[in-house]
Every structure is written in structure tokens, then in C-alpha cells.
Design a protein around this motif. Structure first.
Motif, PDB file in Angstrom:
ATOM      1  N   GLU A   1     -12.452  -8.315   2.368  1.00  0.00           N
ATOM      2  CA  GLU A   1     -12.237  -6.894   2.644  1.00  0.00           C
ATOM      3  C   GLU A   1     -10.804  -6.492   2.318  1.00  0.00           C
ATOM      4  O   GLU A   1     -10.558  -5.421   1.750  1.00  0.00           O
ATOM      5  CB  GLU A   1     -12.555  -6.579   4.105  1.00  0.00           C
ATOM      6  CG  GLU A   1     -12.425  -5.097   4.431  1.00  0.00           C
ATOM      7  CD  GLU A   1     -13.130  -4.700   5.710  1.00  0.00           C
ATOM      8  OE1 GLU A   1     -13.304  -3.481   5.915  1.00  0.00           O
ATOM      9  OE2 GLU A   1     -13.503  -5.586   6.488  1.00  0.00           O
ATOM     10  N   LEU A   2      -9.845  -7.344   2.665  1.00  0.00           N
ATOM     11  CA  LEU A   2      -8.457  -7.054   2.349  1.00  0.00           C
ATOM     12  C   LEU A   2      -8.223  -7.021   0.844  1.00  0.00           C
ATOM     13  O   LEU A   2      -7.497  -6.155   0.333  1.00  0.00           O
ATOM     14  CB  LEU A   2      -7.551  -8.099   3.009  1.00  0.00           C
ATOM     15  CG  LEU A   2      -7.401  -7.955   4.529  1.00  0.00           C
ATOM     16  CD1 LEU A   2      -6.899  -9.255   5.148  1.00  0.00           C
ATOM     17  CD2 LEU A   2      -6.465  -6.807   4.871  1.00  0.00           C
TER      18      LEU A   2
ATOM     19  N   ALA B   1     -10.644   2.669  -1.554  1.00  0.00           N
ATOM     20  CA  ALA B   1     -10.529   1.985  -0.265  1.00  0.00           C
ATOM     21  C   ALA B   1      -9.132   2.134   0.316  1.00  0.00           C
ATOM     22  O   ALA B   1      -8.967   2.409   1.507  1.00  0.00           O
ATOM     23  CB  ALA B   1     -10.882   0.509  -0.425  1.00  0.00           C
ATOM     24  N   SER B   2      -8.104   1.962  -0.513  1.00  0.00           N
ATOM     25  CA  SER B   2      -6.741   2.076   0.004  1.00  0.00           C
ATOM     26  C   SER B   2      -6.422   3.508   0.406  1.00  0.00           C
ATOM     27  O   SER B   2      -5.698   3.739   1.383  1.00  0.00           O
ATOM     28  CB  SER B   2      -5.731   1.576  -1.030  1.00  0.00           C
ATOM     29  OG  SER B   2      -5.771   2.361  -2.207  1.00  0.00           O
TER      30      SER B   2
ATOM     31  N   LEU C   1      -7.673   4.085   3.917  1.00  0.00           N
ATOM     32  CA  LEU C   1      -6.750   3.519   4.898  1.00  0.00           C
ATOM     33  C   LEU C   1      -5.537   4.426   5.066  1.00  0.00           C
ATOM     34  O   LEU C   1      -5.123   4.742   6.188  1.00  0.00           O
ATOM     35  CB  LEU C   1      -6.308   2.123   4.448  1.00  0.00           C
ATOM     36  CG  LEU C   1      -5.366   1.346   5.383  1.00  0.00           C
ATOM     37  CD1 LEU C   1      -5.555  -0.156   5.197  1.00  0.00           C
ATOM     38  CD2 LEU C   1      -3.894   1.692   5.168  1.00  0.00           C
TER      39      LEU C   1
ATOM     40  N   TYR D   1     -10.431  -6.230  -1.383  1.00  0.00           N
ATOM     41  CA  TYR D   1     -11.029  -4.973  -1.833  1.00  0.00           C
ATOM     42  C   TYR D   1     -10.083  -3.804  -1.568  1.00  0.00           C
ATOM     43  O   TYR D   1      -9.905  -2.916  -2.421  1.00  0.00           O
ATOM     44  CB  TYR D   1     -12.365  -4.754  -1.116  1.00  0.00           C
ATOM     45  CG  TYR D   1     -13.020  -3.424  -1.396  1.00  0.00           C
ATOM     46  CD1 TYR D   1     -13.365  -3.048  -2.696  1.00  0.00           C
ATOM     47  CD2 TYR D   1     -13.292  -2.534  -0.364  1.00  0.00           C
ATOM     48  CE1 TYR D   1     -13.966  -1.820  -2.950  1.00  0.00           C
ATOM     49  CE2 TYR D   1     -13.879  -1.308  -0.602  1.00  0.00           C
ATOM     50  CZ  TYR D   1     -14.222  -0.958  -1.900  1.00  0.00           C
ATOM     51  OH  TYR D   1     -14.812   0.259  -2.160  1.00  0.00           O
ATOM     52  N   LEU D   2      -9.450  -3.814  -0.410  1.00  0.00           N
ATOM     53  CA  LEU D   2      -8.522  -2.735  -0.053  1.00  0.00           C
ATOM     54  C   LEU D   2      -7.380  -2.610  -1.049  1.00  0.00           C
ATOM     55  O   LEU D   2      -7.014  -1.509  -1.457  1.00  0.00           O
ATOM     56  CB  LEU D   2      -7.926  -2.993   1.333  1.00  0.00           C
ATOM     57  CG  LEU D   2      -8.585  -2.369   2.550  1.00  0.00           C
ATOM     58  CD1 LEU D   2      -7.826  -2.777   3.801  1.00  0.00           C
ATOM     59  CD2 LEU D   2      -8.595  -0.858   2.432  1.00  0.00           C
TER      60      LEU D   2
ATOM     61  N   ILE E   1       0.859  -1.182   0.000  1.00  0.00           N
ATOM     62  CA  ILE E   1       0.000   0.000   0.000  1.00  0.00           C
ATOM     63  C   ILE E   1       0.896   1.233   0.000  1.00  0.00           C
ATOM     64  O   ILE E   1       1.724   1.403   0.903  1.00  0.00           O
ATOM     65  CB  ILE E   1      -0.920   0.025   1.243  1.00  0.00           C
ATOM     66  CG1 ILE E   1      -1.833  -1.203   1.272  1.00  0.00           C
ATOM     67  CG2 ILE E   1      -1.740   1.309   1.281  1.00  0.00           C
ATOM     68  CD1 ILE E   1      -2.896  -1.230   0.216  1.00  0.00           C
TER      69      ILE E   1
END
Length: 389
Positions: free
Chosen positions: A366-367, A376-377, A380, A369-370, A86
Motif C-alpha cells: 500500500e505504501l 493515491a498520494s 493522502l 502504491y501511495l 510526498i
């Protein structure tokens, strides 16, 4: 003794507040029930937001962090046997710094000493009095003699178990708490990190985290039951368990070695409202605790003392109480966002007793998707690097 602000607690929150107030020309005294060496012996987390680093720079305590701290522009999420990076800097222009909380405390201690400011260590029976009047005071015992400090304000920076919050009448304060059904078993080792950036691991056996204090010293964590005893975790068992939760590339790169510190920490979310009681203010862990998953504890303490010091400067320089009147609401708005983020990270990455296979697959979805959604990222990342003060 007479001072403008009596600060209870010589951890990072109290020390940073003292330095900020000194910079504004506001006299202050710090009281600490432990010795300075004991305070420095406490092993704590070490991820700093840019806003926290800027405050250290402001008080002249940031030079060593810039020399020795590790600036990170990304992090990795590991799940389903793979790792996904990320990018922190791209969406926000910001980074984070890996620099141990013990080092932050030492730098602030040295800055306070260099400024010739008054700190009283091994102060026993510290007690705030009359903070609901215009004449607050703090008493303490030193070498068997009781002393009193008359002051304008009291700052309770003495942590979750400190006397400041405990001195407030129960009907005047409301608390919110969630205790998580697991802990973090952590070790410190004189080994190179397995990766140049942090790895957050979601695994069917439980959460793991790979982080570091330097390029020669590593800090690793695995989720464990709350009732485990440290004696149940010799080094070999820890390294074997960590390897079982890592992806193959990390497992092959991991350098193991003897632990130089090992502990089990419980996880909780806790907030006490409000953060002002007459002429006493709470800051840092005295008012709120977050699980370390979101790396927000020290950074929330820094934002608290930023708001508080600014309000006190306004009170003395501009003869206005607007800043201290707004302190609690302003600080809590940021606190609750960090509590939400830390709860979300904890819920997404840990194995809960009742989650079952369905819960595990939901976490993995969910991870996934992140790491596949820019929106989404970015959400975060905005929270991870720190919301604005």
C-alpha cells in the motif's frame, strides 16, 4: 454572574472559541479546573492546518506562529529501508505549519488577557445544569465558595475526561470507540531535527515518527506495548530503538541527546454523537479523539469552534437558530472524515499483534502504491493538509 456563553475548559478549543465570540461581540466566561501554568505544562502535538492558522490570525493570536512556526510543503514516508517524499503543496496549493500546541495555548491566553476577558482558573466542581431548558447555568467552587453563572448557552470544551459529556444522560448520547493495542513512546530533546520534514516510518519492529518543535528542538516517537512503563525506557534504549527503525541516511544524520520530556500515550479513535444537547454544545476532545498519526486533534477542535462560533453569531446577530441547529451535523461530517483518515494512517503504518508477515507485506504494498500513484498520494495530501471547513 450572567453571561451569554459559559465555556468549560481553557485549552485551545475553549480559548479559541472565547476569542471568536469576543470578536463577534458575544460575552463569554471561561472556567478551568486547573491553573494556567498546569494547562501550559501539558505537552501536545504541534501540526497546524492552514485553516487553523487562519483562525488564529482572525482572533489576533497568530503573529508569533508566523514568526516561529515551521512551514512544511512535504512529508516523507519510510519503508523497506528507503524514504519517499510526498509533496503537499503541489496537488493542493496548501502547506502545514509545525508549531506546538502549548505555544498556541499561550498565544490564545495572552490574546484573551490583552482583551480583558474573564477566565476563572482553579474552578472546582464545575457542573452544567438545566441545559435542556431555556435557562442553563453552570456552578463552580472557588476558594471554598460556590458560585453560579447564568447563561444562554454552555460550550463543553473540557476534553475527553471532562464534566460536560459526563453530564449528559447516557440514553441521549451514542459513542463509537476503537482502542489500539499499542502506544506511542515520545521524547523531546534539545537536538536539531534529523530531517527538515516529518518522517513517518513503517518498520517490521513497529512505527516511528521523526518530527520537531523548532530547528533546535526535536520530538521523536516509537511504537511500544501499552503495558510498558516509562522506567523501562532510559534514553539510550530509546535512541537505539529509534535508530533500528530508521533508514541508513536518517540513522547517520540523527543527533541524540538527553530527553527533556518523555511519556507514553495510548491511541484511540472515539466519537460521541450528537454534539449538541439542548443549549449545551460539545467541541474538541470532549466529543472526539483521534490517534495522532493523522495530526488532526487540535485541527478538529479548531473547525468545531469555527462552526459553533459562526452559529452563535448568527443566533445573536440575525436572530436565527439555523447555524446552531446545523452545528452537530456539520461538525460531525468533518470529524468522521478525519477519524477515517487517522484510522487509515494508523492502520497502514503500525505493527499490529496479529498482522504477521502477510500483513507487513500488504502495508508495504500500500505504501509503494501511495508513493507511485499520483491519485493515491493526492488523496493522502488532501486529507493531511486539512479538508475545507
Amino acid at each position: 454572574m450572567r453571561t451569554k456563553v459559559a465555556i468549560i475548559g481553557a485549552g485551545p478549543a475553549g480559548l479559541l472559541l472565547g476569542q471568536l465570540l469576543h470578536g463577534y461581540g458575544i460575552d463569554n466566561v471561561i472556567l478551568e479546573r486547573q491553573t494556567g501554568d498546569y494547562v501550559l505544562s501539558r505537552i501536545r502535538a504541534g501540526l497546524l492546518e492552514e485553516g487553523t492558522v487562519a483562525l488564529l490570525d482572525k482572533v489576533g493570536a497568530g503573529a508569533r506562529a508566523h514568526r516561529e512556526g515551521l512551514v512544511h510543503h512535504g512529508l516523507e514516508l519510510a519503508f523497506g529501508g528507503s524514504r519517499h517524499r510526498i509533496d503537499l503543496h503541489g496537488p493542493t496549493g496548501k502547506s502545514v505549519m509545525i508549531y506546538g500546541q502549548t505555544e498556541v495555548t499561550l498565544d490564545l491566553m495572552n490574546a484573551r488577557k490583552a482583551a480583558g476577558l474573564h477566565s476563572i482558573y482553579r474552578a472546582g466542581d464545575v457542573t452544567p445544569h438545566d441545559f435542556d431548558t431555556d435557562h442553563p447555568r453552570v456552578t463552580y467552587v472557588k476558594d471554598g465558595v460556590t458560585h453560579e453563572i447564568a447563561c444562554d448557552f454552555i460550550a463543553g470544551c473540557d476534553g475527553f475526561h471532562g464534566v460536560s459529556r459526563a453530564s449528559i444522560k447516557p440514553e441521549a448520547i451514542k459513542t463509537y470507540e476503537r482502542v489500539y493495542p499499542f502506544g506511542w513512546l515520545g521524547i523531546l530533546s534539545e537536538t536539531p531535527p534529523v530531517s527538515p520534514e516529518l518522517i513517518y516510518v513503517n518498520h517490521e519492529r513497529g512505527f516511528a515518527l521523526c518530527t520537531m518543535r523548532s530547528m533546535r528542538r526535536s520530538r521523536y516517537y516509537v511504537q511500544c506495548p501499552l503495558d510498558d512503563d516509562i522506567e523501562q525506557w532510559p534514553d539510550k534504549r530509546f535512541w537505539d530503538e529509534l535508530k533500528s527503525r530508521l533508514d541508513e541516511r536518517a540513522r547517520d544524520s540523527l543527533v541524540t541527546g538527553p530527553s527533556i520530556e518523555k511519556s507514553i500515550a495510548p491511541l484511540r479513535s472515539f466519537v460521541a454523537e450528537p454534539m449538541r444537547f439542548g443549549r449545551m454544545f460539545l467541541a474538541g476532545d470532549a466529543s472526539h479523539i483521534v490517534p495522532p498519526t493523522g495530526a488532526k486533534g487540535l485541527n478538529l477542535a479548531a473547525s468545531d469552534v469555527h462552526y459553533l462560533s459562526s452559529g452563535l453569531r448568527e443566533y445573536y446577530d440575525e436572530k436565527s437558530s439555523a447555524g446552531i441547529d446545523a452545528y452537530s451535523a456539520k461538525a460531525l461530517a468533518r470529524v468522521w472524515k478525519a477519524v477515517r483518515f487517522s484510522w487509515w494512517m494508523t492502520s497502514m503504518l503500525h505493527k499490529f499483534p496479529d498482522q504477521g508477515e502477510f500483513g507487513q507485506r500488504i502495508q508495504e504494498a500500500e505504501l509503494d502504491y501511495l508513493v507511485s500513484s499520483k491519485a493515491a498520494s493526492t488523496s493522502l495530501v488532501e486529507n493531511y493538509v486539512g479538508l475545507p471547513f
